[in-house]
Design an enzyme around this catalytic site. Sequence first.
Site, PDB file in Angstrom:
ATOM      1  N   GLU A  97      51.188  60.376  10.047  1.00 51.38           N
ATOM      2  CA  GLU A  97      51.149  61.788   9.670  1.00 51.38           C
ATOM      3  C   GLU A  97      52.189  62.071   8.585  1.00 51.38           C
ATOM      4  O   GLU A  97      51.929  62.762   7.592  1.00 51.38           O
ATOM      5  CB  GLU A  97      51.455  62.689  10.873  1.00 51.38           C
ATOM      6  CG  GLU A  97      50.535  62.510  12.067  1.00 51.38           C
ATOM      7  CD  GLU A  97      50.999  61.433  13.042  1.00 51.38           C
ATOM      8  OE1 GLU A  97      51.515  60.386  12.596  1.00 51.38           O
ATOM      9  OE2 GLU A  97      50.850  61.637  14.260  1.00 51.38           O
ATOM     10  N   CYS A 139      56.415  63.516  15.036  1.00 48.98           N
ATOM     11  CA  CYS A 139      55.356  63.908  14.097  1.00 48.98           C
ATOM     12  C   CYS A 139      54.880  65.330  14.390  1.00 48.98           C
ATOM     13  O   CYS A 139      54.457  66.048  13.486  1.00 48.98           O
ATOM     14  CB  CYS A 139      54.187  62.941  14.191  1.00 48.98           C
ATOM     15  SG  CYS A 139      54.638  61.327  13.566  1.00 48.98           S
ATOM     16  N   SER A 146      47.117  14.101  26.739  1.00 46.33           N
ATOM     17  CA  SER A 146      46.217  15.240  26.576  1.00 46.33           C
ATOM     18  C   SER A 146      45.866  15.529  25.120  1.00 46.33           C
ATOM     19  O   SER A 146      45.108  16.443  24.841  1.00 46.33           O
ATOM     20  CB  SER A 146      46.838  16.491  27.212  1.00 46.33           C
ATOM     21  OG  SER A 146      48.048  16.803  26.578  1.00 46.33           O
ATOM     22  N   THR A 166      56.109  22.187  29.569  1.00 47.33           N
ATOM     23  CA  THR A 166      55.417  21.889  28.309  1.00 47.33           C
ATOM     24  C   THR A 166      56.416  21.484  27.228  1.00 47.33           C
ATOM     25  O   THR A 166      56.170  20.566  26.440  1.00 47.33           O
ATOM     26  CB  THR A 166      54.578  23.109  27.875  1.00 47.33           C
ATOM     27  OG1 THR A 166      53.545  23.301  28.838  1.00 47.33           O
ATOM     28  CG2 THR A 166      53.963  22.924  26.514  1.00 47.33           C
ATOM     29  N   LEU A 224      55.569  25.465  18.527  1.00 51.40           N
ATOM     30  CA  LEU A 224      55.157  26.845  18.856  1.00 51.40           C
ATOM     31  C   LEU A 224      55.093  27.752  17.638  1.00 51.40           C
ATOM     32  O   LEU A 224      55.369  28.953  17.725  1.00 51.40           O
ATOM     33  CB  LEU A 224      56.062  27.437  19.951  1.00 51.40           C
ATOM     34  CG  LEU A 224      56.074  26.663  21.271  1.00 51.40           C
ATOM     35  CD1 LEU A 224      56.967  27.358  22.301  1.00 51.40           C
ATOM     36  CD2 LEU A 224      54.665  26.515  21.841  1.00 51.40           C
ATOM     37  N   GLU A 235      50.609  29.886  26.658  1.00 48.21           N
ATOM     38  CA  GLU A 235      49.933  28.621  26.337  1.00 48.21           C
ATOM     39  C   GLU A 235      50.249  27.512  27.317  1.00 48.21           C
ATOM     40  O   GLU A 235      50.337  26.350  26.964  1.00 48.21           O
ATOM     41  CB  GLU A 235      50.334  28.173  24.935  1.00 48.21           C
ATOM     42  CG  GLU A 235      49.474  28.791  23.881  1.00 48.21           C
ATOM     43  CD  GLU A 235      49.433  27.951  22.623  1.00 48.21           C
ATOM     44  OE1 GLU A 235      49.984  28.411  21.621  1.00 48.21           O
ATOM     45  OE2 GLU A 235      48.876  26.840  22.643  1.00 48.21           O
ATOM     46  N   GLY A 241      51.889  25.156  30.453  1.00 45.10           N
ATOM     47  CA  GLY A 241      50.751  24.388  30.966  1.00 45.10           C
ATOM     48  C   GLY A 241      50.189  24.919  32.284  1.00 45.10           C
ATOM     49  O   GLY A 241      50.324  26.113  32.581  1.00 45.10           O
ATOM     50  N   THR A 247      51.053  24.784  35.397  1.00 46.12           N
ATOM     51  CA  THR A 247      51.917  25.442  36.389  1.00 46.12           C
ATOM     52  C   THR A 247      52.142  26.905  36.009  1.00 46.12           C
ATOM     53  O   THR A 247      51.974  27.813  36.835  1.00 46.12           O
ATOM     54  CB  THR A 247      53.282  24.718  36.489  1.00 46.12           C
ATOM     55  OG1 THR A 247      53.046  23.327  36.663  1.00 46.12           O
ATOM     56  CG2 THR A 247      54.111  25.271  37.633  1.00 46.12           C
ATOM     57  N   ALA A 285      50.477  28.774  33.742  1.00 45.40           N
ATOM     58  CA  ALA A 285      49.224  29.540  33.660  1.00 45.40           C
ATOM     59  C   ALA A 285      48.795  29.979  35.062  1.00 45.40           C
ATOM     60  O   ALA A 285      48.420  31.139  35.282  1.00 45.40           O
ATOM     61  CB  ALA A 285      48.139  28.698  32.995  1.00 45.40           C
TER      62      ALA A 285
END
Length: 371
Positions: free
Chosen positions: A52, A85, A168, A196, A204, A267, A269, A271, A273
């Site tokens: 605004e 505003c 992996s 991880t 990352l 992300e 791993g 455990t 998640a």
Amino acid sequence: MTWDAAMRTALELAANGPATGVNPRVGCVLLDAEGGILAEGWHRGVGTPHAEVDALSKLPEGGARGATAVVTLEPCNHWGHTGPCSEALIAAGVSRVVYGTDDPGHHSGGGAERLREAGVEVVAGVLRDEIDVFLGDWLTAARLGRPYIVVKWASSLDGRAAAADGSSKWITGAAARQRVHEQREASDAIVVGTGTVLADDPSLTARGDAGELMGTQPTPVVIGTRAVPKDAAVFSHPNPVVFEGTHDLHEAVADLHQRGFRRVYVEGGPTLASAFIAAGLVDEYAIYLAPTLLGGPRVAIGDVGVGSIGEQRRLRILDIERLGGDLLVRAVPIPAPALRADRAPAGEHVPVDVGGADIFPAPPIPTGQEG
Ligand SMILES: NC(=O)c1ccc[n+]([C@@H]2O[C@H](COP(=O)([O-])OP(=O)(O)OC[C@H]3O[C@@H](n4cnc5c(N)ncnc54)[C@H](OP(=O)(O)O)[C@@H]3O)[C@@H](O)[C@H]2O)c1
């Protein structure tokens, strides 16, 4: 007169703003008595003028007297980095404010009421559904007082995140991995567990397909109590690493919210998640499935607190994207807290029959835009 066309312009202006950060993307158009556009504005991120005020700044003193302000989000009513505003619109002599969706913020909300008190006509709810979808993750974060949380994992079709020996790399192909980087870039923070970091030593960062750093880098966050080696790749990230030395995920995400993170990408791993799922702290799933079978014990998700079938955590699939030979399944818990349709993936989409269910977000409740 309907305000839809002007609101659509305001929504297009809002999309110019940054998709990450503390503040929502907001657009505004100022109209004269005939409906002609006097000025346009949008918010460019925290510390910069709100939409605004940006629009008002394009007019000479007194130029907005008697005008109608059409703005996607209810004008804020508090002092953050910038002033309210609502007061700016009143001071400029605007006679009518038309807005899309309510600001659910405890501190910032209440602008409509303040405007009405000052004798400004207020029209609310124009294109509300569309704007609620556009601001879905921000509204969820505001409503819940924690970031919007996407949990991502990649697995084989039989749900394994790694082979039996723990190896992996790489289950999914290049196109899927590139989508992960895009999803990282669209997030304020990437969250992993210490497991991880210790196993994979990830950087990352959000990177392009040539490995170059993307323009926006999410902040790396590591949750867990073990120490991370001083030479871990994450310390080379352009943004300082945030450590949450706890297993209490509610506490961790409250701290991330406090730090200004509104969109968080978890992300793994398995455990971490699983712990996010068990804690009920997932707004959206990004599940990458590779056409391969690994078998064995390394399941992508472990204990999520489901002891019997009656406790299963049902999801609703939003869409399925083909990425080379892989699939990205986007899903939300039922009931779905929010859908980020403005972030619809760019790849090939397989329409999903969701049984006629409404895939749009739950009605927004409370937040806070900050100046
Ligand atoms: N397929 C994929 O998408 C994917 C993604 C990432 C990683 N991975 C793989 O996953 C493997 C690592 O697995 P991981 O499960 O050990 O990694 P992780 O989930 O990233 O880290 C697990 C660690 O997080 C900490 N933690 C923080 N909050 C917790 C909570 N609420 N409950 C339990 N633990 C919590 C614990 O460490 P402390 O003991 O330090 O507290 C725990 O050992 C690697 O081999 C990696 O390659 C796969």
